[in-house]
Design a protein around this motif. Sequence first.
Motif, PDB file in Angstrom:
ATOM      1  N   PRO A  32       0.823  -1.218   0.000  1.00  0.00           N
ATOM      2  CA  PRO A  32       0.000   0.000   0.000  1.00  0.00           C
ATOM      3  C   PRO A  32       0.857   1.267   0.000  1.00  0.00           C
ATOM      4  O   PRO A  32       2.057   1.233   0.239  1.00  0.00           O
ATOM      5  N   ASP A  33       0.187   2.368  -0.235  1.00  0.00           N
ATOM      6  CA  ASP A  33       0.837   3.672  -0.148  1.00  0.00           C
ATOM      7  C   ASP A  33       1.410   3.812   1.264  1.00  0.00           C
ATOM      8  O   ASP A  33       0.746   3.517   2.251  1.00  0.00           O
ATOM      9  N   LEU A  34       2.645   4.257   1.362  1.00  0.00           N
ATOM     10  CA  LEU A  34       3.286   4.353   2.676  1.00  0.00           C
ATOM     11  C   LEU A  34       2.964   5.640   3.421  1.00  0.00           C
ATOM     12  O   LEU A  34       3.432   5.834   4.538  1.00  0.00           O
ATOM     13  N   TRP A  35       2.196   6.512   2.847  1.00  0.00           N
ATOM     14  CA  TRP A  35       1.842   7.728   3.564  1.00  0.00           C
ATOM     15  C   TRP A  35       0.354   7.709   3.886  1.00  0.00           C
ATOM     16  O   TRP A  35      -0.473   8.167   3.104  1.00  0.00           O
ATOM     17  N   PRO A  36      -0.012   7.168   5.066  1.00  0.00           N
ATOM     18  CA  PRO A  36      -1.429   7.108   5.421  1.00  0.00           C
ATOM     19  C   PRO A  36      -2.017   8.504   5.608  1.00  0.00           C
ATOM     20  O   PRO A  36      -1.291   9.462   5.837  1.00  0.00           O
ATOM     21  N   ALA A  37      -3.320   8.574   5.543  1.00  0.00           N
ATOM     22  CA  ALA A  37      -4.007   9.862   5.581  1.00  0.00           C
ATOM     23  C   ALA A  37      -3.927  10.557   6.936  1.00  0.00           C
ATOM     24  O   ALA A  37      -3.854  11.773   6.995  1.00  0.00           O
ATOM     25  N   SER A  38      -3.929   9.816   8.003  1.00  0.00           N
ATOM     26  CA  SER A  38      -4.028  10.416   9.332  1.00  0.00           C
ATOM     27  C   SER A  38      -2.672  10.839   9.891  1.00  0.00           C
ATOM     28  O   SER A  38      -1.831  10.004  10.210  1.00  0.00           O
ATOM     29  N   PRO A  39      -2.466  12.165  10.060  1.00  0.00           N
ATOM     30  CA  PRO A  39      -1.194  12.621  10.636  1.00  0.00           C
ATOM     31  C   PRO A  39      -1.017  12.167  12.094  1.00  0.00           C
ATOM     32  O   PRO A  39       0.111  11.959  12.539  1.00  0.00           O
ATOM     33  N   VAL A  40      -2.104  11.998  12.826  1.00  0.00           N
ATOM     34  CA  VAL A  40      -2.016  11.541  14.213  1.00  0.00           C
ATOM     35  C   VAL A  40      -1.492  10.107  14.242  1.00  0.00           C
ATOM     36  O   VAL A  40      -0.606   9.771  15.042  1.00  0.00           O
ATOM     37  N   ARG A  41      -2.032   9.275  13.358  1.00  0.00           N
ATOM     38  CA  ARG A  41      -1.575   7.880  13.279  1.00  0.00           C
ATOM     39  C   ARG A  41      -0.096   7.826  12.918  1.00  0.00           C
ATOM     40  O   ARG A  41       0.669   7.056  13.493  1.00  0.00           O
ATOM     41  N   ILE A 108       5.297  -2.818  16.124  1.00  0.00           N
ATOM     42  CA  ILE A 108       3.925  -2.388  16.444  1.00  0.00           C
ATOM     43  C   ILE A 108       3.684  -1.015  15.823  1.00  0.00           C
ATOM     44  O   ILE A 108       2.615  -0.756  15.274  1.00  0.00           O
ATOM     45  N   GLY A 109       4.679  -0.143  15.900  1.00  0.00           N
ATOM     46  CA  GLY A 109       4.569   1.162  15.249  1.00  0.00           C
ATOM     47  C   GLY A 109       4.363   1.016  13.755  1.00  0.00           C
ATOM     48  O   GLY A 109       3.537   1.718  13.156  1.00  0.00           O
ATOM     49  N   PHE A 110       5.078   0.090  13.144  1.00  0.00           N
ATOM     50  CA  PHE A 110       4.916  -0.118  11.701  1.00  0.00           C
ATOM     51  C   PHE A 110       3.546  -0.708  11.383  1.00  0.00           C
ATOM     52  O   PHE A 110       2.928  -0.338  10.381  1.00  0.00           O
ATOM     53  N   CYS A 111       3.050  -1.602  12.248  1.00  0.00           N
ATOM     54  CA  CYS A 111       1.687  -2.135  12.068  1.00  0.00           C
ATOM     55  C   CYS A 111       0.663  -1.005  12.126  1.00  0.00           C
ATOM     56  O   CYS A 111      -0.277  -0.966  11.327  1.00  0.00           O
ATOM     57  N   LEU A 112       0.844  -0.112  13.085  1.00  0.00           N
ATOM     58  CA  LEU A 112      -0.065   1.032  13.206  1.00  0.00           C
ATOM     59  C   LEU A 112       0.019   1.899  11.957  1.00  0.00           C
ATOM     60  O   LEU A 112      -0.997   2.398  11.457  1.00  0.00           O
ATOM     61  N   TRP A 113       1.218   2.106  11.461  1.00  0.00           N
ATOM     62  CA  TRP A 113       1.421   2.904  10.255  1.00  0.00           C
ATOM     63  C   TRP A 113       0.628   2.311   9.083  1.00  0.00           C
ATOM     64  O   TRP A 113      -0.082   3.021   8.381  1.00  0.00           O
ATOM     65  N   LEU A 114       0.746   0.972   8.905  1.00  0.00           N
ATOM     66  CA  LEU A 114       0.062   0.316   7.786  1.00  0.00           C
ATOM     67  C   LEU A 114      -1.425   0.108   8.054  1.00  0.00           C
ATOM     68  O   LEU A 114      -2.234   0.105   7.126  1.00  0.00           O
ATOM     69  N   LEU A 115      -1.772  -0.108   9.317  1.00  0.00           N
ATOM     70  CA  LEU A 115      -3.154  -0.345   9.745  1.00  0.00           C
ATOM     71  C   LEU A 115      -3.840  -1.405   8.881  1.00  0.00           C
ATOM     72  O   LEU A 115      -4.865  -1.162   8.253  1.00  0.00           O
ATOM     73  N   ALA A 116      -3.231  -2.595   8.851  1.00  0.00           N
ATOM     74  CA  ALA A 116      -3.773  -3.698   8.058  1.00  0.00           C
ATOM     75  C   ALA A 116      -3.621  -5.000   8.841  1.00  0.00           C
ATOM     76  O   ALA A 116      -2.595  -5.225   9.491  1.00  0.00           O
TER      77      ALA A 116
END
Length: 165
Positions: A32-41, A108-116
């Motif tokens: 997936p795109d590596l820049w998720p929409a949520s800046p908080v996430r 875990i941080g990377f999982c949160l980043w990808l959120l998948a």
Amino acid sequence: MKLFKEILGYALGAILFVGLMPVLMWLSCGSPDLWPASPVRVAVAIVLMLTGLSLSVWSIVYMRHKGDGNPMDAFGHELAPRTRHLMTDGPYRLSRNPMLSGSFLYLIGFCLWLLAWQALLVFILYVAVMMLQVRSEERRLRRDFGSEYDNYCRQTGRFFPKRPQ
């Protein structure tokens, strides 16, 4: 030869924990795109990743200087010179496996980043394999350090600090 084994151990650790695992997580999600929409996430993910990397690096540096060795002992096979001293101070007063705790936080941080869910599944498989490694390492430490290691286990959590009693 000792220096080569040491450098190899650090390089393999960096490649596996910092590079390969996040790439496997990303690929498992369909790249997936590596820049998720949520800046908080993104901010929370970056804090977790940096905290995890910092804990892991602190543990490695501490192990090298105080333990007089290297963490790369994989399933009983010495990939680099093993530590010669049981470490119970520094990051090892917080956890018996602060390097691994740091890598867990990082991932875990990377999982949160990808959120998948696919990234989470890769993380769970990684934790399962690392638990096998930890159990192997604990047997070796018990052989090498005996009751000193048993006392340390009673006082210090495997991955997280124990609550004071």
